[in-house]
Design a protein around this motif. Sequence first.
Motif, PDB file in Angstrom:
ATOM      1  N   PRO A   1       0.825  -1.201   0.000  1.00 53.17           N
ATOM      2  CA  PRO A   1       0.000   0.000   0.000  1.00 53.17           C
ATOM      3  C   PRO A   1       0.864   1.259   0.000  1.00 53.17           C
ATOM      4  N   ARG A   2       0.310   2.331  -0.514  1.00 55.32           N
ATOM      5  CA  ARG A   2       1.005   3.604  -0.469  1.00 55.32           C
ATOM      6  C   ARG A   2       1.125   4.077   0.972  1.00 55.32           C
TER       7      ARG A   2
ATOM      8  N   PHE B   1       0.667   6.332   4.206  1.00 55.36           N
ATOM      9  CA  PHE B   1      -0.458   7.180   4.588  1.00 55.36           C
ATOM     10  C   PHE B   1      -0.044   8.642   4.492  1.00 55.36           C
TER      11      PHE B   1
ATOM     12  N   PRO C   1       1.587   9.751   9.642  1.00 53.97           N
ATOM     13  CA  PRO C   1       1.746   8.296   9.711  1.00 53.97           C
ATOM     14  C   PRO C   1       2.523   7.885  10.947  1.00 53.97           C
TER      15      PRO C   1
ATOM     16  N   GLU D   1     -11.481   8.921  -5.212  1.00 53.04           N
ATOM     17  CA  GLU D   1     -10.784   9.046  -3.931  1.00 53.04           C
ATOM     18  C   GLU D   1     -11.503  10.011  -2.989  1.00 53.04           C
TER      19      GLU D   1
ATOM     20  N   GLU E   1      -7.222   3.602   2.915  1.00 56.71           N
ATOM     21  CA  GLU E   1      -6.433   4.668   3.539  1.00 56.71           C
ATOM     22  C   GLU E   1      -7.329   5.652   4.272  1.00 56.71           C
TER      23      GLU E   1
ATOM     24  N   ARG F   1      -7.630   6.356   8.407  1.00 53.48           N
ATOM     25  CA  ARG F   1      -7.427   7.707   8.935  1.00 53.48           C
ATOM     26  C   ARG F   1      -8.500   8.107   9.934  1.00 53.48           C
TER      27      ARG F   1
ATOM     28  N   ALA G   1      -2.389  -2.568   4.785  1.00 55.20           N
ATOM     29  CA  ALA G   1      -2.835  -1.173   4.744  1.00 55.20           C
ATOM     30  C   ALA G   1      -3.492  -0.732   6.040  1.00 55.20           C
TER      31      ALA G   1
END
Length: 307
Positions: free
Chosen positions: A8-9, A11, A15, A69, A115, A119, A140
């Motif tokens: 996963p990218r 955060f 983070p 998104e 994501e 959050r 993730a």
Amino acid sequence: MASELPMPRPFPHDPPTSEHDMTLSQTSTREALGRQIKRAHRGASAPLIMGILNTTPDSFSDGGVYTQEASAARRALSIAQEGAAIIDVGGESTRPDSNPVPLETERARIAAGLEASVRTGCAVSCDTYKPDIARYAVQAGAVMINDVGGMTIDPAMRCVAAESGALIVIMHGLRETLAGDVTDGLSVFFEKAIHDALAAGVAPESIILDPGIGFNKSDAQNIACFNALPALRHRFDMPLLVGISRKSLLGRLTGRDVQGRLPASLAAATIAARQGAAIIRVHDVAPHVDAMRVTHALSAVTSGRHE
């Protein structure tokens, strides 16, 4: 062998300072959710609400609404703010006429939703029957795998659940049918699924059972699932999840279209709660949170239980 999915990218929001910190945070969230589910299973608290975040173009109720998104992020925040305990992120529709999607497509669909959901601070679940997608979701930040395939479509899902420690929902009906008595049929399926999961190293306290209302069942069988809940709860002593929100059964019972089924969804959720469900999976979070609080409070009064 299934193709490997990229990690996963990172955060984009404050983070954790290290992978160790992220693991600690994820473990804390999973353990806290496990305690909440256990309390609801015992009847010591109201059933938990799992809010649905479909990032699909073709889901039966909200297909195409949260595919971007920004819209996925708004939906995740709304689910959390309205009081859900869990956000369930899914990237492949499982309606009867839907088609499977490639791993890379499903991953791309759920990335932003995962994501955004993490959050919010809410516990996050991933709705998938594919082990590689489940593994990606846990990486993730997801703490639950909602396997609509009941860990039978790909046995590797058992290994993902065992290795990650994630809570796992075992659902009946994506590929199975019922013949004869509904309670007996569900019991046979869950007995084998639980046995296989435990043999793979899944902790018994991580398992949640879902009778799969609306999946490969007639209306009579779907209704019988509600009657089966107390017996399943007693037989396995594992938390039960029920997903009935906006489903076509309610449309046939009321004559309402998908967007007009909130009252019917609330009524069905209330019955599920009274029958022992610990988690209710819904589209309309705030009304269901209120309904479960009232159902629990009034159930305590009628049973003479005081908290």
